[in-house]
Scaffold this motif. Sequence first.
Motif, PDB file in Angstrom:
ATOM      1  N   LEU A  23       0.830  -1.205   0.000  1.00 32.87           N
ATOM      2  CA  LEU A  23       0.000   0.000   0.000  1.00 32.87           C
ATOM      3  C   LEU A  23       0.871   1.264   0.000  1.00 32.87           C
ATOM      4  O   LEU A  23       0.547   2.248  -0.676  1.00 32.87           O
ATOM      5  N   LEU A  24       1.971   1.222   0.733  1.00 34.16           N
ATOM      6  CA  LEU A  24       2.846   2.398   0.790  1.00 34.16           C
ATOM      7  C   LEU A  24       3.543   2.646  -0.547  1.00 34.16           C
ATOM      8  O   LEU A  24       3.630   3.799  -0.995  1.00 34.16           O
ATOM      9  N   THR A  25       4.013   1.601  -1.193  1.00 37.88           N
ATOM     10  CA  THR A  25       4.659   1.811  -2.493  1.00 37.88           C
ATOM     11  C   THR A  25       3.658   2.306  -3.528  1.00 37.88           C
ATOM     12  O   THR A  25       3.995   3.124  -4.386  1.00 37.88           O
ATOM     13  N   GLY A  26       2.407   1.839  -3.434  1.00 34.65           N
ATOM     14  CA  GLY A  26       1.371   2.352  -4.330  1.00 34.65           C
ATOM     15  C   GLY A  26       1.117   3.836  -4.110  1.00 34.65           C
ATOM     16  O   GLY A  26       0.955   4.605  -5.068  1.00 34.65           O
ATOM     17  N   TYR A  27       1.108   4.239  -2.850  1.00 30.29           N
ATOM     18  CA  TYR A  27       0.934   5.653  -2.504  1.00 30.29           C
ATOM     19  C   TYR A  27       2.098   6.484  -3.044  1.00 30.29           C
ATOM     20  O   TYR A  27       1.890   7.580  -3.600  1.00 30.29           O
ATOM     21  N   LEU A  28       3.329   5.979  -2.898  1.00 32.68           N
ATOM     22  CA  LEU A  28       4.499   6.708  -3.394  1.00 32.68           C
ATOM     23  C   LEU A  28       4.483   6.815  -4.910  1.00 32.68           C
ATOM     24  O   LEU A  28       4.899   7.835  -5.481  1.00 32.68           O
ATOM     25  N   ASP A  29       4.004   5.766  -5.578  1.00 26.46           N
ATOM     26  CA  ASP A  29       3.854   5.825  -7.038  1.00 26.46           C
ATOM     27  C   ASP A  29       2.899   6.948  -7.430  1.00 26.46           C
ATOM     28  O   ASP A  29       3.162   7.716  -8.365  1.00 26.46           O
ATOM     29  N   GLU A  30       1.778   7.050  -6.717  1.00 25.60           N
ATOM     30  CA  GLU A  30       0.792   8.097  -7.008  1.00 25.60           C
ATOM     31  C   GLU A  30       1.380   9.490  -6.805  1.00 25.60           C
ATOM     32  O   GLU A  30       1.068  10.421  -7.560  1.00 25.60           O
ATOM     33  N   LYS A  31       2.246   9.628  -5.807  1.00 27.00           N
ATOM     34  CA  LYS A  31       2.847  10.921  -5.492  1.00 27.00           C
ATOM     35  C   LYS A  31       4.069  11.228  -6.353  1.00 27.00           C
ATOM     36  O   LYS A  31       4.612  12.333  -6.302  1.00 27.00           O
ATOM     37  N   GLY A  32       4.492  10.243  -7.124  1.00 28.33           N
ATOM     38  CA  GLY A  32       5.674  10.448  -7.971  1.00 28.33           C
ATOM     39  C   GLY A  32       6.976  10.485  -7.193  1.00 28.33           C
ATOM     40  O   GLY A  32       7.956  11.085  -7.647  1.00 28.33           O
ATOM     41  N   ARG A  33       7.003   9.848  -6.033  1.00 32.08           N
ATOM     42  CA  ARG A  33       8.215   9.826  -5.212  1.00 32.08           C
ATOM     43  C   ARG A  33       9.104   8.664  -5.633  1.00 32.08           C
ATOM     44  O   ARG A  33       8.641   7.537  -5.832  1.00 32.08           O
ATOM     45  N   ASP A  34      10.394   8.943  -5.772  1.00 31.37           N
ATOM     46  CA  ASP A  34      11.358   7.915  -6.121  1.00 31.37           C
ATOM     47  C   ASP A  34      11.675   7.092  -4.877  1.00 31.37           C
ATOM     48  O   ASP A  34      12.029   7.650  -3.833  1.00 31.37           O
ATOM     49  N   TYR A  35      11.535   5.769  -4.970  1.00 29.98           N
ATOM     50  CA  TYR A  35      11.772   4.940  -3.792  1.00 29.98           C
ATOM     51  C   TYR A  35      12.529   3.669  -4.147  1.00 29.98           C
ATOM     52  O   TYR A  35      12.588   3.245  -5.305  1.00 29.98           O
TER      53      TYR A  35
END
Length: 206
Positions: A23-35
């Motif tokens: 869920l967190l990686t999906g959220y970061l994808d939506e925000k365009g954050r590099d992880y």
Amino acid sequence: MDNGLFITFEGIDGCGKSTQIKLLTGYLDEKGRDYLLVREPGGTVIGEKIRSILLDKENYEMSPAAELLLFEAARAQIVEEKIRPAVEAGKVVICDRFYDSTFAYQGVARDLGEDVVISLNDIATSGLAPDITFLLDLSVKDAFARRQGRGEADDRMELLGLEFQEKVRNGYLKAADKFGRIKVVDACRTPEEIFADIKAAVEERF
């Protein structure tokens, strides 16, 4: 460039870490954050070889001290090779287990000593610490029921039984009392309710 953020997830087996990380990686994808998403032990060629040794059910004769040092060796490699460079490059690093696992499993449950583990963790990481750690807290019986429901085969650590897992849970709660960066999250709730807490804490850091 944005500052990097180092996030770790902890908890006994079956607590729901994988779901929350997804869920967190999906959220970061939506925000365009590099992880960068990594796991312990493992995450590197060397680390994955060590992981196979640690989790192999045939290695039942492994001593607690050997177990501890193998975890620290894998940790030293992933910090040097993956985690530190990514954080310094401004990425969000998400690690499925980190050194709080060693505190709980080897320091407390294996009774090797909290101070010994803290010292070795510091050597393995050269002082690198997570910015925030999410401890998904769940009763041992509920976690066991979840694992049984998924039909997962137990690895060497999981075969140690419920009494050992109870010691691990207590070790995690002791770590949470000791280290202020650890946020204890009630994992008895729905995945969506749990993630709402996690997302709010992460957003505060951005």
